[in-house]
Motif scaffolding. Structure first.
Motif, mmCIF file in Angstrom:
data_model
loop_
_atom_site.group_PDB
_atom_site.id
_atom_site.type_symbol
_atom_site.label_atom_id
_atom_site.label_comp_id
_atom_site.label_asym_id
_atom_site.label_seq_id
_atom_site.Cartn_x
_atom_site.Cartn_y
_atom_site.Cartn_z
ATOM 1 N N ILE B 23 34.006 32.379 35.930
ATOM 2 C CA ILE B 23 33.579 32.508 37.683
ATOM 3 C C ILE B 23 32.203 33.441 37.969
ATOM 4 O O ILE B 23 31.559 33.157 38.853
ATOM 5 C CB ILE B 23 35.179 32.892 38.175
ATOM 6 N N MET B 24 32.432 34.449 37.177
ATOM 7 C CA MET B 24 31.440 35.458 37.328
ATOM 8 C C MET B 24 30.054 34.854 36.974
ATOM 9 O O MET B 24 29.086 35.145 37.746
ATOM 10 C CB MET B 24 31.443 36.696 36.415
ATOM 11 N N ASP B 25 30.015 34.122 35.992
ATOM 12 C CA ASP B 25 28.620 33.547 35.361
ATOM 13 C C ASP B 25 28.255 32.497 36.467
ATOM 14 O O ASP B 25 27.056 32.698 37.191
ATOM 15 C CB ASP B 25 28.733 32.534 34.230
ATOM 16 N N PRO B 35 31.752 42.251 42.806
ATOM 17 C CA PRO B 35 31.536 43.646 42.112
ATOM 18 C C PRO B 35 31.731 43.756 40.635
ATOM 19 O O PRO B 35 33.074 42.967 40.388
ATOM 20 C CB PRO B 35 32.529 44.374 43.021
ATOM 21 N N HIS B 36 31.212 44.522 40.029
ATOM 22 C CA HIS B 36 31.677 44.466 38.687
ATOM 23 C C HIS B 36 31.152 45.978 37.826
ATOM 24 O O HIS B 36 29.897 46.119 38.246
ATOM 25 C CB HIS B 36 31.304 43.391 37.700
ATOM 26 N N LEU B 37 31.652 46.293 37.131
ATOM 27 C CA LEU B 37 30.936 47.603 36.174
ATOM 28 C C LEU B 37 30.952 47.384 34.728
ATOM 29 O O LEU B 37 30.100 47.747 34.277
ATOM 30 C CB LEU B 37 31.960 48.848 36.535
ATOM 31 N N CYS B 38 32.151 46.679 34.154
ATOM 32 C CA CYS B 38 32.082 46.595 32.715
ATOM 33 C C CYS B 38 31.382 45.440 32.240
ATOM 34 O O CYS B 38 31.340 45.140 31.291
ATOM 35 C CB CYS B 38 33.426 46.680 32.295
ATOM 36 N N HIS B 39 30.614 44.495 33.383
ATOM 37 C CA HIS B 39 30.398 43.216 32.871
ATOM 38 C C HIS B 39 28.531 43.451 32.931
ATOM 39 O O HIS B 39 28.116 44.087 33.747
ATOM 40 C CB HIS B 39 30.514 42.201 33.965
ATOM 41 N N TYR B 40 27.937 42.684 32.000
ATOM 42 C CA TYR B 40 26.633 42.928 31.890
ATOM 43 C C TYR B 40 26.102 41.497 31.336
ATOM 44 O O TYR B 40 26.393 41.197 30.186
ATOM 45 C CB TYR B 40 25.954 43.987 31.062
ATOM 46 N N SER B 46 34.468 41.833 28.820
ATOM 47 C CA SER B 46 35.431 42.534 28.480
ATOM 48 C C SER B 46 36.860 42.371 29.175
ATOM 49 O O SER B 46 37.751 42.218 28.620
ATOM 50 C CB SER B 46 35.088 44.021 28.206
ATOM 51 N N GLY B 47 36.553 42.752 30.377
ATOM 52 C CA GLY B 47 37.497 42.459 31.299
ATOM 53 C C GLY B 47 38.502 43.917 31.649
ATOM 54 O O GLY B 47 39.657 43.736 32.151
ATOM 55 N N ASN B 48 37.637 44.932 31.226
ATOM 56 C CA ASN B 48 38.412 46.190 31.442
ATOM 57 C C ASN B 48 38.514 46.948 32.661
ATOM 58 O O ASN B 48 39.473 47.598 33.062
ATOM 59 C CB ASN B 48 38.156 47.316 30.318
ATOM 60 N N CYS B 49 37.589 46.970 33.604
ATOM 61 C CA CYS B 49 37.179 47.741 34.659
ATOM 62 C C CYS B 49 37.836 47.252 35.830
ATOM 63 O O CYS B 49 38.586 47.993 36.711
ATOM 64 C CB CYS B 49 35.833 48.112 35.042
ATOM 65 N N ARG B 50 38.457 45.783 35.928
ATOM 66 C CA ARG B 50 39.002 45.324 36.818
ATOM 67 C C ARG B 50 38.441 45.263 38.338
ATOM 68 O O ARG B 50 39.107 44.793 39.290
ATOM 69 C CB ARG B 50 40.618 45.537 37.263
ATOM 70 N N LEU B 51 37.242 45.597 38.405
ATOM 71 C CA LEU B 51 36.511 45.615 39.872
ATOM 72 C C LEU B 51 36.350 44.120 40.274
ATOM 73 O O LEU B 51 36.566 43.751 41.486
ATOM 74 C CB LEU B 51 35.153 46.240 39.766
ATOM 75 N N CYS B 52 35.998 43.262 39.350
ATOM 76 C CA CYS B 52 35.761 41.935 39.704
ATOM 77 C C CYS B 52 36.866 40.964 39.806
ATOM 78 O O CYS B 52 36.868 39.966 39.792
ATOM 79 C CB CYS B 52 35.300 41.202 38.320
ATOM 80 N N VAL B 53 38.282 41.521 39.897
ATOM 81 C CA VAL B 53 39.365 40.711 40.088
ATOM 82 C C VAL B 53 39.128 39.959 41.509
ATOM 83 O O VAL B 53 39.005 40.529 42.633
ATOM 84 C CB VAL B 53 40.496 41.657 40.245
ATOM 85 N N ALA B 61 42.834 37.017 39.144
ATOM 86 C CA ALA B 61 42.333 36.938 37.833
ATOM 87 C C ALA B 61 40.849 37.585 37.981
ATOM 88 O O ALA B 61 40.236 37.884 38.891
ATOM 89 C CB ALA B 61 42.066 35.550 37.509
ATOM 90 N N ALA B 62 40.677 38.178 36.667
ATOM 91 C CA ALA B 62 39.237 39.032 36.663
ATOM 92 C C ALA B 62 38.190 37.928 36.274
ATOM 93 O O ALA B 62 38.132 36.990 35.638
ATOM 94 C CB ALA B 62 39.259 39.833 35.511
ATOM 95 N N ALA B 63 37.161 37.917 37.321
ATOM 96 C CA ALA B 63 36.282 36.943 37.649
ATOM 97 C C ALA B 63 35.147 36.734 36.210
ATOM 98 O O ALA B 63 34.844 35.803 35.554
ATOM 99 C CB ALA B 63 35.461 37.098 38.570
ATOM 100 N N CYS B 64 34.944 37.823 35.450
ATOM 101 C CA CYS B 64 34.317 37.996 34.341
ATOM 102 C C CYS B 64 34.777 37.283 33.033
ATOM 103 O O CYS B 64 34.229 37.072 32.085
ATOM 104 C CB CYS B 64 33.760 39.509 33.899
ATOM 105 N N ILE B 65 36.166 37.230 33.078
ATOM 106 C CA ILE B 65 36.776 36.494 31.826
ATOM 107 C C ILE B 65 37.639 35.492 32.211
ATOM 108 O O ILE B 65 38.221 34.797 31.165
ATOM 109 C CB ILE B 65 37.774 37.522 31.081
HETATM 110 S S1 FES Z 1 33.637 43.512 35.602
HETATM 111 FE FE1 FES Z 1 35.061 44.551 34.831
HETATM 112 S S2 FES Z 1 36.766 43.481 34.692
HETATM 113 FE FE2 FES Z 1 35.184 42.016 35.085
#
Ligand code: FES
Ligand SMILES: Cc1cc2nc3c(=O)[nH]c(=O)nc-3n(C[C@H](O)[C@H](O)[C@H](O)COP(=O)(O)O)c2cc1C
Ligand code: SF4
Ligand code: SF4
Ligand code: FES
Lengths: 588, 243
Positions: B23-25, B35-40, B46-53, B61-65
């Motif tokens: 979804i993030m891509d 919004p995202h912090l752990c995604h680049y 990775s899916g750890n920060c959870r900003l992108c939920v 769901a976390a958009a980046c994963i």
């Molecule tokens: S950007 Fe950190 S969990 Fe998706």
């Protein structure tokens, strides 16, 4: 490449967790040098070894005592027994501070999450072995034996004797299993037909989530891969759950047979039992059960004479981490890594152990599968409810006369269970462990089933006199301790929840805290990465709804500082080596 | 499946995606900010920060994963989700020791920029005041774990782009901390170099390049000129592909 195994497949320490356990036992800690050696031996990065050592509670980088004691802190088998604090008692007898090894290296005492002895009275682990039924008198004897450095082998055998009490038997516990009988039937009718029987039975997973077992096996069987794996989840870490402890001891053969059936269906050659470290004492028994089946031609090559049927099982023992019961964290642990839950999808049925299709099922699920294969689906699905076929094994503990194992057809009412186990004057039950559901008396006509109140087995009883806030604090401490630390809402949120409940109990909460608890709980529940976070705040939300008094009664009507001002000066006093009146605030 | 075009809907916008995209891509490709912090982009998620939920149906769901699936209806920029994101940002602030006014990263810091983006005015939660080890051993690079948000970006950058595997995260719960893959556990003892992506990808002031403090004055830094929303739509690294 199998990174969990070094080049000598015949060595007894071929799994990194086993190697580290041996080091911990021998040297009472794992030194940087030992980590480097293990990294070289297993051909993995040093940082991976260090991360594993830091992740699992039973490994330490600082020396633990020659007698290393861990008291369970569960609400049933924990060290707070009635009015007594058994851990403090032993600490006083032996002059040690919890968490600090005594200067002479003889003894260390600390606490650990539920060790699965909830029906055996207060319990502890000494060098990994459970000692049950603790009381003041036994602790005095233990202190005596430790002071005289009496080897554990000389301690009274009955201290270690776990007596299972089964009060209610149904489908599974009544069954006498004849080794090989289910496999014989399955091999005669073939893998397709065997899978169909499991699917028709309506069997759903017994570990808590209740996924359709037949469907899971079918998905895994259909998934392409260079190898398929069968994993038995014997991590049983949910506080208050101890039914797998009984099953592993008395029904290991049926469990292994269920795993072998699964191997037949999905086409696996290798299986694993992931045994929680707290149950390490069951290891010799399980190895004997495996050996016996090998000698009977029920494991290994050419099982029951079938040319193409080959399957064997290894046991991997965990090292103190509740999260490793979550199936993808368990697989990470099997692969010799910290138990951080994976990104899902993909799910283990398609990408599990070493990225290959893998079945993870609970101990009880495999046993049920074995009996279903032997007796047919109707034997199983004629009892239970529409969506919950068969019977469920419960571990009942807490405030009742007869804590122990009970098996009921699904659909049994909670009140009936309470009557059967001799629970009177019940204030609340916690079903499914701290991650499950808290219910008050008004809800005791509800039923145990996937459509109503589901449980992996834990059933905790609390009478009227119990302080429910203390229970909530216990659960909150449990989750804060067991959060794997991977994701923000769970890692930090469970700490905040714990601190907030401690603050209320200390008489420093205000009405604002009720709203704060709710918001925090919702955040942890919805934003976390895995099932641990999703369920960690359930008990608080249930409590706020059903027993609001628990939280509101200790609240202060007026402004109260979040912390004790005088206490906050303690580190400054220590630094200045002062404790005189002038170093304290007047109003404390 | 074929009667669904390969599109998803994020808030009110229908956007295309290709097979294998998260979804993030898909969102970033279409210029939608989640919004995202752990995604680049370019590094494995990775899916750890959870900003992108985000929310799809009644699921979070976390958009980046989370893979994009044709016909998905996604809620992203809602007041409720942005409140949750603010609370998560506050959590990251209280867990570490963030000294923004005197931090060299100020103005270039994504955590700080995220706080501005979400309208965070205070910490809300009590501070943890954790003691975390500082590693000044490396001649050119400073590692101050006090400000680490455990986003795992340096771990992935070092492993997947620099191909050095200098970092790992160790420890459970709030004991989680960044470790260095060297016999002494110190950076000086590792193969880390200032030119490594791992030395430059840290979103906060935990990994800093030495001897270049305040070269860009405060007021002219990244987030003085652009919002995190704008910069985040332009980021990308090329993963090394030799397999
Ligand atoms: S950007 Fe950190 S969990 Fe998706
Ligand atoms: C935090 C957490 C802990 C878990 N612990 C266990 C456990 O100890 N035993 C178990 O069988 N399942 C446990 N589970 C469930 C497993 O992830 C998985 O669903 C289960 O093993 C599947 O087997 P089943 O379908 O036979 O129940 C746990 C899940 C979570 C999220
Ligand atoms: S929810 Fe908790 S246990 Fe699960 S991944 Fe996040 S931090 Fe780890
Ligand atoms: S040091 Fe920086 S990049 Fe590495 S995990 Fe911490 S915050 Fe992320
Ligand atoms: S300003 Fe964000 S870490 Fe320094």
């Amino acid at each position: 490449m199998d990174i969990s195994r070094p080049h000598h497949p015949a060595s007894p320490h071929r799994h990194i967790l086993h190697r580290l356990h041996a080091l911990q036992q021998q040297f009472r800690h794992i030194s940087p040098h030992a980590m480097q050696q293990a990294a070289a031996e297993f051909n993995i990065p040093l940082s991976q070894v260090a991360a594993v050592v830091a992740f699992y509670s039973f490994f330490s980088t600082q020396p633990r005592g020659r007698f290393d004691i861990l008291f369970s802190n569960c609400t049933s088998c924990g060290y707070l027994s009635g009015e007594q604090d058994l851990m403090r008692m032993l600490c006083q007898l032996l002059q040690v501070t919890p968490g600090k090894t005594r200067a002479d290296g003889l003894i260390s005492i600390d606490e650990t999450s539920c060790i699965g002895m909830c029906d055996q009275g207060a319990s502890l682990l000494v060098n990994g072995l459970p000692v049950i039924g603790l009381n003041a008198e036994k602790l005095a004897q233990i202190a005596q034996r430790i002071t005289t450095e009496s080897p554990l082998a000389d301690w009274p055998a009955e201290w270690f004797a776990v007596h299972d009490r089964v009060y209610q038997r149904d489908l599974l516990l009544m069954e006498q299993h004849a080794p090989g009988s289910a496999l014989q039937t399955a091999l005669a009718q073939g893998a397709d037909r065997t899978l169909a029987v499991i699917q028709q039975s309506g069997l759903r997973g017994r570990g808590g989530a209740g996924f359709d077992t037949g469907k899971k096996w079918q998905l895994c069987r259909a998934a392409p891969g260079s190898a398929h794996y069968v994993v038995c989840n014997a991590d049983e870490g949910e506080p208050g759950t101890f039914k797998d402890r009984l099953l592993l001891r008395d029904h290991a053969d049926a469990m292994i047979e269920g795993m072998t059936l699964c191997a037949l269906v999905i086409g696996a050659k290798q299986g694993f039992v992931y045994l929680r470290g707290e149950y390490r004492y069951l290891l010799p028994h399980l190895h004997a059960a495996l050996d016996q089946r090998r000698s009977q031609g029920l494991l290994g090559q050419h099982i029951l004479g079938y040319e193409n049927f080959e399957f064997d099982i290894d046991i991997v023992v965990g090292a103190g981490a509740y999260i490793c019961g979550e199936e993808s964290a368990l697989i990470e642990s099997l692969e010799g890594k910290p138990g951080i839950p994976r990104i899902r999808p993909p799910f283990p049925v398609t990408h599990g152990y070493l990225g290959q299709p893998t079945i993870v099922n609970n101990v009880e699920t495999f046993i049920a599968a074995a009996h279903i294969a032997a007796h047919g689906s109707a034997w199983f699905n004629s009892i239970g409810t529409e969506q919950s076929r068969g019977a469920k094994i419960l571990s009942i503990s807490g405030d009742c006369e007869k804590p122990g194992i009970y098996e009921y057809p699904f659909g049994v009412r909670i009140q009936q269970i309470l009557d059967d186990c001799g629970a009177r004057d019940v204030q609340a039950v916690q079903i499914g462990g701290p991650a499950g559901k808290l219910l008050g008396a008004a809800e005791f006509n509800r039923t145990i089933s996937f459509e109503d109140v589901s449980t992996g087995g834990s059933f905790l009883v609390f009478v009227q006199q119990r302080d429910l806030l203390a229970i909530h604090r216990n659960f909150a401490h449990f989750f804060a301790h067991e959060s794997c630390g991977f994701c923000t809402p769970c890692r930090i949120g469970t700490q905040l929840l714990k601190n907030n409940l401690d603050k209320i109990a200390a008489g420093r909460g205000t009405t604002h805290d009720i709203e704060a608890l709710k918001q925090l709980s919702h955040l942890i529940q919805h934003q976390s990465h895995c099932g641990l976070g999703h369920t960690a705040a359930h008990h608080v939300l249930d409590g706020l709804q059903q027993f609001p008094q628990t939280f509101s009664a200790p609240l202060q009507p007026h402004f109260t500082a979040q912390f004790d001002l005088d206490q906050a000066l303690e580190s400054a006093r220590q630094a200045a080596h002062r404790d005189d009146a002038a170093a304290h605030l007047d109003n404390g | 499946m074929s009667d669904h075009p390969s599109t998803i809907r994020i808030d009110d916008q229908e956007i295309p995606f290709t097979a294998g995209q998260t979804i993030m891509d898909a969102a970033l490709a279409a210029g939608i900010y989640i919004p995202h912090l752990c995604h680049y982009p370019g590094l494995p998620p990775s899916g750890n920060c959870r900003l992108c939920v985000v929310e799809t149906g009644n699921r979070s769901a976390a958009a980046c994963i989370t893979p994009a699936i044709a016909g998905q209806e996604i809620r992203n920029n809602t007041p409720e989700l942005n409140e949750a994101r603010k609370a998560i940002t506050q959590m990251l602030f209280v867990e570490g020791n963030h000294i923004c006014p005197s931090c060299e990263k100020t103005g270039n810091c994504k955590l700080q920029a995220m706080a501005y983006h979400l309208g965070m005015l205070d910490d809300h939660f009590p501070q943890f005041y954790q003691r975390r080890e500082l590693d000044a051993s490396h001649p050119k690079i400073l590692l101050d774990r006090s400000r680490c948000i455990l986003c795992d970006l340096c771990v992935r950058a070092s492993r997947d782009v620099d191909q050095k595997n200098v970092f790992a995260i160790a420890g459970r719960g709030t004991d989680a901390h960044l470790i260095v893959n060297s016999p002494s556990g110190k950076l000086a003892d590792s193969t880390m170099a200032v030119t490594d992506l791992a030395a430059n990808i840290c979103p906060v002031g935990a990994i800093l390049i030495k001897e270049q403090g305040y070269q860009v004055p405060i007021g002219q830094r990244i987030y003085d000129r652009q919002t995190i929303r704008e910069t985040s739509l332009q980021e990308h690294v090329e993963p090394k592909n030799d397999d």
